[in-house]
Design a protein around this motif. Structure first.
Motif, mmCIF file in Angstrom:
data_model
loop_
_atom_site.group_PDB
_atom_site.id
_atom_site.type_symbol
_atom_site.label_atom_id
_atom_site.label_comp_id
_atom_site.label_asym_id
_atom_site.label_seq_id
_atom_site.Cartn_x
_atom_site.Cartn_y
_atom_site.Cartn_z
ATOM 1 N N HIS A 115 -68.569 -14.793 -10.010
ATOM 2 C CA HIS A 115 -67.601 -13.868 -11.053
ATOM 3 C C HIS A 115 -68.919 -13.277 -12.109
ATOM 4 C CE1 HIS A 115 -63.649 -14.310 -9.023
ATOM 5 N NE2 HIS A 115 -64.345 -15.207 -8.326
ATOM 6 N N ASP A 116 -67.858 -12.132 -12.666
ATOM 7 C CA ASP A 116 -68.534 -11.531 -13.720
ATOM 8 C C ASP A 116 -69.133 -12.353 -14.947
ATOM 9 O OD1 ASP A 116 -66.072 -11.811 -14.751
ATOM 10 O OD2 ASP A 116 -65.863 -9.619 -15.304
ATOM 11 N N ASP A 117 -68.387 -13.836 -15.128
ATOM 12 C CA ASP A 117 -69.060 -14.561 -16.075
ATOM 13 C C ASP A 117 -69.962 -15.430 -15.487
ATOM 14 O OD1 ASP A 117 -67.657 -16.234 -14.262
ATOM 15 O OD2 ASP A 117 -66.229 -17.061 -16.106
ATOM 16 N N HIS A 118 -70.638 -15.199 -14.338
ATOM 17 C CA HIS A 118 -71.901 -15.643 -13.681
ATOM 18 C C HIS A 118 -71.390 -17.254 -13.318
ATOM 19 C CE1 HIS A 118 -74.276 -12.425 -14.641
ATOM 20 N NE2 HIS A 118 -73.933 -12.467 -15.917
ATOM 21 N N THR A 119 -70.386 -17.565 -13.177
ATOM 22 C CA THR A 119 -69.733 -18.993 -12.590
ATOM 23 C C THR A 119 -69.004 -18.798 -11.324
ATOM 24 O OG1 THR A 119 -67.700 -18.932 -13.837
ATOM 25 C CG2 THR A 119 -69.391 -19.621 -14.925
ATOM 26 N N HIS A 120 -68.845 -19.841 -10.637
ATOM 27 C CA HIS A 120 -68.289 -19.936 -9.360
ATOM 28 C C HIS A 120 -66.719 -20.360 -9.496
ATOM 29 C CE1 HIS A 120 -72.411 -20.420 -8.279
ATOM 30 N NE2 HIS A 120 -72.059 -19.917 -6.949
ATOM 31 N N ARG A 121 -65.796 -20.200 -8.700
ATOM 32 C CA ARG A 121 -64.500 -20.676 -8.572
ATOM 33 C C ARG A 121 -64.056 -21.313 -7.474
ATOM 34 N NH1 ARG A 121 -65.384 -18.299 -12.517
ATOM 35 N NH2 ARG A 121 -64.352 -16.932 -13.685
ATOM 36 N N LEU A 122 -64.968 -21.394 -6.402
ATOM 37 C CA LEU A 122 -64.915 -22.016 -5.089
ATOM 38 C C LEU A 122 -65.821 -23.068 -5.049
ATOM 39 C CD1 LEU A 122 -64.759 -18.846 -2.948
ATOM 40 C CD2 LEU A 122 -62.671 -20.180 -3.694
ATOM 41 N N SER A 123 -65.350 -24.245 -4.414
ATOM 42 C CA SER A 123 -66.219 -25.410 -4.327
ATOM 43 C C SER A 123 -65.672 -26.262 -2.965
ATOM 44 C CB SER A 123 -66.583 -26.154 -5.383
ATOM 45 O OG SER A 123 -65.091 -26.841 -5.716
ATOM 46 N N GLN A 124 -66.638 -27.141 -2.479
ATOM 47 C CA GLN A 124 -66.145 -28.191 -1.390
ATOM 48 C C GLN A 124 -67.030 -29.353 -1.690
ATOM 49 O OE1 GLN A 124 -67.106 -27.126 2.989
ATOM 50 N NE2 GLN A 124 -65.230 -27.832 3.207
ATOM 51 N N ASP A 125 -66.411 -30.520 -1.856
ATOM 52 C CA ASP A 125 -67.150 -31.486 -1.939
ATOM 53 C C ASP A 125 -68.187 -31.593 -3.045
ATOM 54 O OD1 ASP A 125 -65.586 -32.546 0.214
ATOM 55 O OD2 ASP A 125 -66.977 -31.960 1.540
ATOM 56 N N GLY A 126 -67.851 -30.944 -4.123
ATOM 57 C CA GLY A 126 -68.620 -30.736 -5.307
ATOM 58 C C GLY A 126 -69.755 -29.713 -5.278
ATOM 59 N N ARG A 127 -69.972 -28.930 -3.943
ATOM 60 C CA ARG A 127 -70.978 -27.953 -3.779
ATOM 61 C C ARG A 127 -70.410 -26.609 -4.002
ATOM 62 N NH1 ARG A 127 -74.047 -26.375 1.870
ATOM 63 N NH2 ARG A 127 -75.548 -25.048 1.101
ATOM 64 N N SER A 128 -70.846 -25.829 -4.714
ATOM 65 C CA SER A 128 -70.575 -24.565 -5.020
ATOM 66 C C SER A 128 -70.417 -23.404 -3.946
ATOM 67 C CB SER A 128 -71.019 -23.730 -6.050
ATOM 68 O OG SER A 128 -70.668 -24.376 -7.546
ATOM 69 N N LEU A 129 -69.462 -22.476 -3.606
ATOM 70 C CA LEU A 129 -69.469 -21.739 -2.444
ATOM 71 C C LEU A 129 -69.296 -20.287 -3.340
ATOM 72 C CD1 LEU A 129 -66.437 -23.332 -0.260
ATOM 73 C CD2 LEU A 129 -68.964 -23.397 0.149
ATOM 74 N N SER A 130 -70.163 -19.196 -2.764
ATOM 75 C CA SER A 130 -70.148 -18.001 -3.148
ATOM 76 C C SER A 130 -69.026 -17.169 -2.831
ATOM 77 C CB SER A 130 -71.383 -17.326 -2.507
ATOM 78 O OG SER A 130 -72.615 -17.897 -2.786
ATOM 79 N N THR A 131 -68.555 -16.501 -4.003
ATOM 80 C CA THR A 131 -67.489 -15.349 -3.639
ATOM 81 C C THR A 131 -68.037 -14.252 -3.243
ATOM 82 O OG1 THR A 131 -66.385 -16.609 -5.819
ATOM 83 C CG2 THR A 131 -65.891 -14.255 -5.219
ATOM 84 N N PHE A 132 -67.095 -13.449 -2.680
ATOM 85 C CA PHE A 132 -67.583 -12.090 -2.058
ATOM 86 C C PHE A 132 -66.893 -11.115 -2.444
ATOM 87 C CE2 PHE A 132 -68.109 -9.290 1.901
ATOM 88 C CZ PHE A 132 -69.384 -9.081 1.433
ATOM 89 N N PHE A 133 -67.223 -10.061 -2.985
ATOM 90 C CA PHE A 133 -66.592 -8.811 -3.560
ATOM 91 C C PHE A 133 -65.552 -9.123 -4.823
ATOM 92 C CE2 PHE A 133 -68.420 -5.881 -0.711
ATOM 93 C CZ PHE A 133 -68.105 -4.614 -0.746
ATOM 94 N N GLY A 134 -65.779 -10.224 -5.301
ATOM 95 C CA GLY A 134 -65.087 -10.510 -6.453
ATOM 96 C C GLY A 134 -63.533 -10.957 -5.788
ATOM 97 N N GLN A 135 -63.544 -11.369 -4.862
ATOM 98 C CA GLN A 135 -62.172 -11.875 -4.284
ATOM 99 C C GLN A 135 -62.300 -13.007 -3.282
ATOM 100 O OE1 GLN A 135 -60.094 -9.150 -1.191
ATOM 101 N NE2 GLN A 135 -61.444 -7.532 -2.360
ATOM 102 N N SER A 136 -63.125 -12.915 -2.004
ATOM 103 C CA SER A 136 -63.265 -14.046 -1.156
ATOM 104 C C SER A 136 -61.765 -14.021 -0.593
ATOM 105 C CB SER A 136 -63.746 -15.343 -1.586
ATOM 106 O OG SER A 136 -65.072 -15.185 -1.881
ATOM 107 N N SER A 137 -61.252 -12.984 0.146
ATOM 108 C CA SER A 137 -59.854 -13.072 0.745
ATOM 109 C C SER A 137 -59.591 -13.667 1.972
ATOM 110 C CB SER A 137 -59.401 -11.666 0.909
ATOM 111 O OG SER A 137 -60.262 -10.636 1.456
ATOM 112 N N PHE A 138 -60.527 -14.233 2.677
ATOM 113 C CA PHE A 138 -60.410 -15.147 3.911
ATOM 114 C C PHE A 138 -60.231 -16.448 3.450
ATOM 115 C CE2 PHE A 138 -63.624 -12.260 6.660
ATOM 116 C CZ PHE A 138 -62.947 -11.364 6.739
ATOM 117 N N ALA A 139 -58.968 -16.533 2.938
ATOM 118 C CA ALA A 139 -58.441 -17.932 2.147
ATOM 119 C C ALA A 139 -57.109 -17.585 2.030
ATOM 120 C CB ALA A 139 -59.033 -18.115 1.142
ATOM 121 N N THR A 140 -56.492 -18.625 1.828
ATOM 122 C CA THR A 140 -55.169 -18.792 1.608
ATOM 123 C C THR A 140 -54.583 -18.295 0.135
ATOM 124 O OG1 THR A 140 -54.928 -21.125 1.200
ATOM 125 C CG2 THR A 140 -54.186 -20.467 3.127
ATOM 126 N N PHE A 141 -55.414 -18.486 -0.741
ATOM 127 C CA PHE A 141 -55.540 -17.921 -2.350
ATOM 128 C C PHE A 141 -56.734 -17.460 -2.584
ATOM 129 C CE2 PHE A 141 -51.751 -20.869 -2.007
ATOM 130 C CZ PHE A 141 -51.028 -20.389 -2.592
#
Length: 362
Positions: A115-141
């Motif tokens: 995100h624009d603050d250079h941090t992640h919002r998505l993770s799995q088992d402690g590993r960060s997942l990249s966000t796409f286009f500032g949204q990552s909409s292939f998800a329930t939220f």
């Protein structure tokens, strides 16, 4: 919070639906319950060419309902129906002069994985997942900055609206915002996928005299004529440049190439009349152009257009209004897939079986 997302684990790999963690929205961010998300060629490029860091959650044509808002959010409230569009900084010179599609940090914000603050919002088992286009909409939220979100009418099927955030916005916006063809002029649209067909509908709205659809798939050319094309040309069967010059008595004033195929890009230039303009919106590889004969000798212009040069908060509601009035029937382009059919949806898009797949997330 725990959500379900379609993860792209590595380059060229199929999507995998799994449970991941989504952080809480920060200041100026909005948590959106994703109802549906369009499938776009750019998602396929991100998966297959790794233009964003992987593993990632892709998806950038999301539509949903506001669930929660972060501090300082004033334009949205829980329950609002929204479409998510591209990320932009909002404060560079291009953003401030009405051209957020060429934000000076567009690539970083949309393809950088954070995100624009250079941090992640998505993770799995402690590993960060990249966000796409500032949204990552292939998800329930999904979480997105409020400036990337557009409030839409609640009396229109929300599941239908996600593609307005990118592909359909690109085609229609290139006509309505960038080229702005005067009434009675001619335009050729090369490629009749979702972007090209959206451009055709827009050209009909502004009253172009000749709207020439060029493709190699007869079923798409038939739909193009249904949506407003006055002529259709199969590039496998005819000399496209010769035919266009005959139809228009000298060439079109405008052209849009959505294919990214170098010989077709050159056709878009060669079939222009003097002083004509060709807008390139497809991802195009390195290619050779005869600058003197294709461009300079007849005062032609070749330009690139991103996201239809649109301001989404203004343009997307306009497209919704055109749709409600029966002038922009983009619903004819779509086919819905369940979320767990995401890999089938991408296959249908690649084969041309479906023009614009939309995933029903929930």
């Amino acid at each position: 919070m725990k959500i379900t997302a379609a993860i792209t684990p590595d380059q060229g790999k199929d999507f995998v639906l799994d449970e991941i963690e989504l952080a809480e929205p920060k200041a100026n961010e909005v948590l959106v319950k994703i109802v549906a998300s369009g499938v776009c060629h750019t998602d396929a490029v991100a998966r297959d060419a790794a233009i964003a860091p992987l593993p990632a959650v892709l998806g950038h044509e999301g539509a949903g309902i506001v669930e929660r808002i972060g501090d300082n959010v004033t334009q949205f409230k829980p329950g609002d129906h929204v479409v998510l569009s591209f990320a932009h900084c909002g404060h560079c010179r291009n953003c401030l002069t009405g051209h957020p599609t060429v934000c000076e940090t567009f690539n970083d914000l949309n393809f950088g994985g954070v995100h624009d603050d250079h941090t992640h919002r998505l993770s799995q088992d402690g590993r960060s997942l990249s966000t796409f286009f500032g949204q990552s909409s292939f998800a329930t939220f999904a979480i997105s900055h409020e400036r990337n979100i557009v409030k839409v009418d609640e009396d229109v099927d929300l599941a239908l609206l996600g593609p307005l955030g990118c592909g359909i916005q690109t085609g229609a916006g290139t006509v309505l915002n960038k080229l702005q063809p005067p009434f009675g002029t001619s335009i050729a649209i090369y490629g009749t996928g979702a972007v090209g067909l959206s451009a055709i509908m827009a050209a009909k709205i502004v009253g172009c005299k000749n709207i020439i659809a060029v493709d190699v798939h007869e079923n798409r050319l038939e739909l193009a004529k249904e949506l407003g094309a006055t002529h259709s040309l199969n590039g496998k069967e005819v000399d496209v440049v010769k035919e266009i010059k005959a139809i228009t008595h000298g060439g079109t004033e405008f052209a849009i190439d959505t294919t990214g195929v170098p010989p077709v890009v050159r056709q878009s230039l060669q079939a222009l009349r003097p002083l004509g303009i060709s807008a390139i919106v497809g991802v195009t590889p390195e290619m050779t152009i005869d600058v003197h004969n294709d461009i300079m000798a007849e005062g032609k212009t070749m330009l690139g257009v991103i996201e239809g040069d649109a301001i989404p908060q203004i343009f997307i509601p306009q497209l919704v209004d055109y749709y409600k009035r029966g002038l922009f029937p983009f619903d004819k382009l779509v086919k819905f897939f369940d979320f767990n059919e995401i890999n089938e949806a991408f296959s249908a898009s690649k084969s041309g079986e479906v023009i614009k797949p939309i995933l029903r997330i929930q």
